[in-house]
Design a protein around this motif. Sequence first.
Motif, PDB file in Angstrom:
ATOM      1  N   ILE A 104       0.817  -1.418  -0.027  1.00 52.32           N
ATOM      2  CA  ILE A 104       0.221   0.098  -0.119  1.00 52.32           C
ATOM      3  C   ILE A 104       0.933   1.132  -0.107  1.00 52.32           C
ATOM      4  N   GLN A 105       1.910   1.296   0.591  1.00 51.92           N
ATOM      5  CA  GLN A 105       2.837   2.447   0.923  1.00 51.92           C
ATOM      6  C   GLN A 105       3.539   2.708  -0.575  1.00 51.92           C
ATOM      7  N   GLU A 106       3.828   1.653  -1.053  1.00 49.19           N
ATOM      8  CA  GLU A 106       4.638   1.483  -2.432  1.00 49.19           C
ATOM      9  C   GLU A 106       3.493   2.204  -3.495  1.00 49.19           C
ATOM     10  N   VAL A 107       2.546   1.780  -3.643  1.00 51.18           N
ATOM     11  CA  VAL A 107       1.572   2.121  -4.531  1.00 51.18           C
ATOM     12  C   VAL A 107       1.017   3.726  -4.167  1.00 51.18           C
ATOM     13  N   SER A 108       0.856   3.917  -2.896  1.00 48.94           N
ATOM     14  CA  SER A 108       0.587   5.262  -2.665  1.00 48.94           C
ATOM     15  C   SER A 108       1.563   6.236  -3.074  1.00 48.94           C
ATOM     16  N   ASP A 109       2.800   5.875  -2.817  1.00 51.71           N
ATOM     17  CA  ASP A 109       3.877   6.780  -3.137  1.00 51.71           C
ATOM     18  C   ASP A 109       4.055   7.055  -4.556  1.00 51.71           C
ATOM     19  N   ALA A 110       3.690   5.909  -5.350  1.00 49.53           N
ATOM     20  CA  ALA A 110       3.681   6.076  -6.718  1.00 49.53           C
ATOM     21  C   ALA A 110       2.910   6.969  -7.440  1.00 49.53           C
ATOM     22  N   LEU A 111       1.538   6.773  -6.755  1.00 52.88           N
ATOM     23  CA  LEU A 111       0.634   7.509  -7.355  1.00 52.88           C
ATOM     24  C   LEU A 111       0.201   8.928  -6.925  1.00 52.88           C
ATOM     25  N   GLY A 112       0.597   9.136  -5.650  1.00 52.04           N
ATOM     26  CA  GLY A 112       0.796  10.415  -5.110  1.00 52.04           C
ATOM     27  C   GLY A 112      -0.167  10.365  -3.937  1.00 52.04           C
ATOM     28  N   GLN A 113      -0.040  11.355  -2.930  1.00 52.19           N
ATOM     29  CA  GLN A 113      -0.823  11.316  -1.841  1.00 52.19           C
ATOM     30  C   GLN A 113      -2.599  11.426  -2.210  1.00 52.19           C
ATOM     31  N   ARG A 114      -3.265  10.830  -1.512  1.00 54.82           N
ATOM     32  CA  ARG A 114      -4.779  10.854  -1.526  1.00 54.82           C
ATOM     33  C   ARG A 114      -5.329  10.438  -2.924  1.00 54.82           C
ATOM     34  N   LYS A 115      -4.365   9.605  -3.683  1.00 53.35           N
ATOM     35  CA  LYS A 115      -4.807   9.087  -4.915  1.00 53.35           C
ATOM     36  C   LYS A 115      -5.239   7.766  -5.121  1.00 53.35           C
ATOM     37  N   LEU A 116      -5.007   7.060  -3.859  1.00 50.96           N
ATOM     38  CA  LEU A 116      -5.356   5.554  -3.857  1.00 50.96           C
ATOM     39  C   LEU A 116      -6.558   5.367  -3.278  1.00 50.96           C
ATOM     40  N   THR A 117      -7.222   4.439  -3.302  1.00 52.02           N
ATOM     41  CA  THR A 117      -8.360   3.802  -2.554  1.00 52.02           C
ATOM     42  C   THR A 117      -8.359   2.356  -2.423  1.00 52.02           C
ATOM     43  N   VAL A 118      -8.920   1.754  -1.333  1.00 51.56           N
ATOM     44  CA  VAL A 118      -8.615   0.399  -1.335  1.00 51.56           C
ATOM     45  C   VAL A 118      -9.987  -0.166  -0.540  1.00 51.56           C
ATOM     46  N   ILE A 119     -10.182  -1.331  -0.372  1.00 46.87           N
ATOM     47  CA  ILE A 119     -11.194  -1.897   0.258  1.00 46.87           C
ATOM     48  C   ILE A 119     -10.858  -2.426   1.532  1.00 46.87           C
ATOM     49  N   SER A 120     -11.600  -2.523   2.651  1.00 46.89           N
ATOM     50  CA  SER A 120     -11.354  -3.404   3.991  1.00 46.89           C
ATOM     51  C   SER A 120     -12.145  -4.585   3.912  1.00 46.89           C
TER      52      SER A 120
END
Length: 261
Positions: A191-207
Amino acid sequence: MPQTTADHARRLLDLHTQPEILVLPNVWDVVSAQVVAATPGVQALATASHSIASTFGYPDGERIPLELHLDMVRRIVEAVSLPVSMDFEAGYGHPGDTARRAIEIGVAGGNLEDGMRPLGEAVAAVQAVMEAGRAAGVDFVLNARTDAALRATPEQSRTQVIREVITRGQAFLEAGAPVVFVPGLIAREEIQEVSDALGQRKLTVISVPGVSLPARELQRLGVARVSTGPFTQRVALTALQDAAADILGGGTLPATTRPLN
């Protein structure tokens, strides 16, 4: 003054860029939408296509007729005063037209699956949805979904999977989608890797029950939004079956039951 669809879309977009993570417990009918909307802290709603299909006895995967699907979403939109995002799966063959019809009933945003189609086709679908929003004068909040992690095969290394997630996610952002949804992304490091690559507040996930990180931890990792997909309906159905089993076994209904309808 009544809020327009454009107002709701702007509000929904703002909720994805604020410092606090947007938490969306997914809903599937009018009463579930009303109960969630009345919960303190809820600022927007999202529908779950799987759950709506199940409500009418259909399996997931665009098996429910689009007219029936849209009618339920319309009822939800009309029953609440919050922005509503619709899961319209892969777009029912015409993502732009499906988005247009969703906007016409008051939907402010939506999920669109790539189904791991060739990247060019998936990007074109994103562009079609965003164009439908522009044509309607709405900043439609597309939660562009990639199934790269969800459909990963045992032969793929996690490095390959995450690389594909990032490639597709960046392409969807470049095509105009404000956020990217990656179901199947569970591990903190990924999650951290993808969030860093896409940018802050660009990633959404499912719980996912029992395995996902808490919302506060996801917020610290830069995630914009966490939803619950079909799992909130399963929580309700689990409580129903457990209550039925208890009373059939000689017990009573739970004393904590509240009159929410």
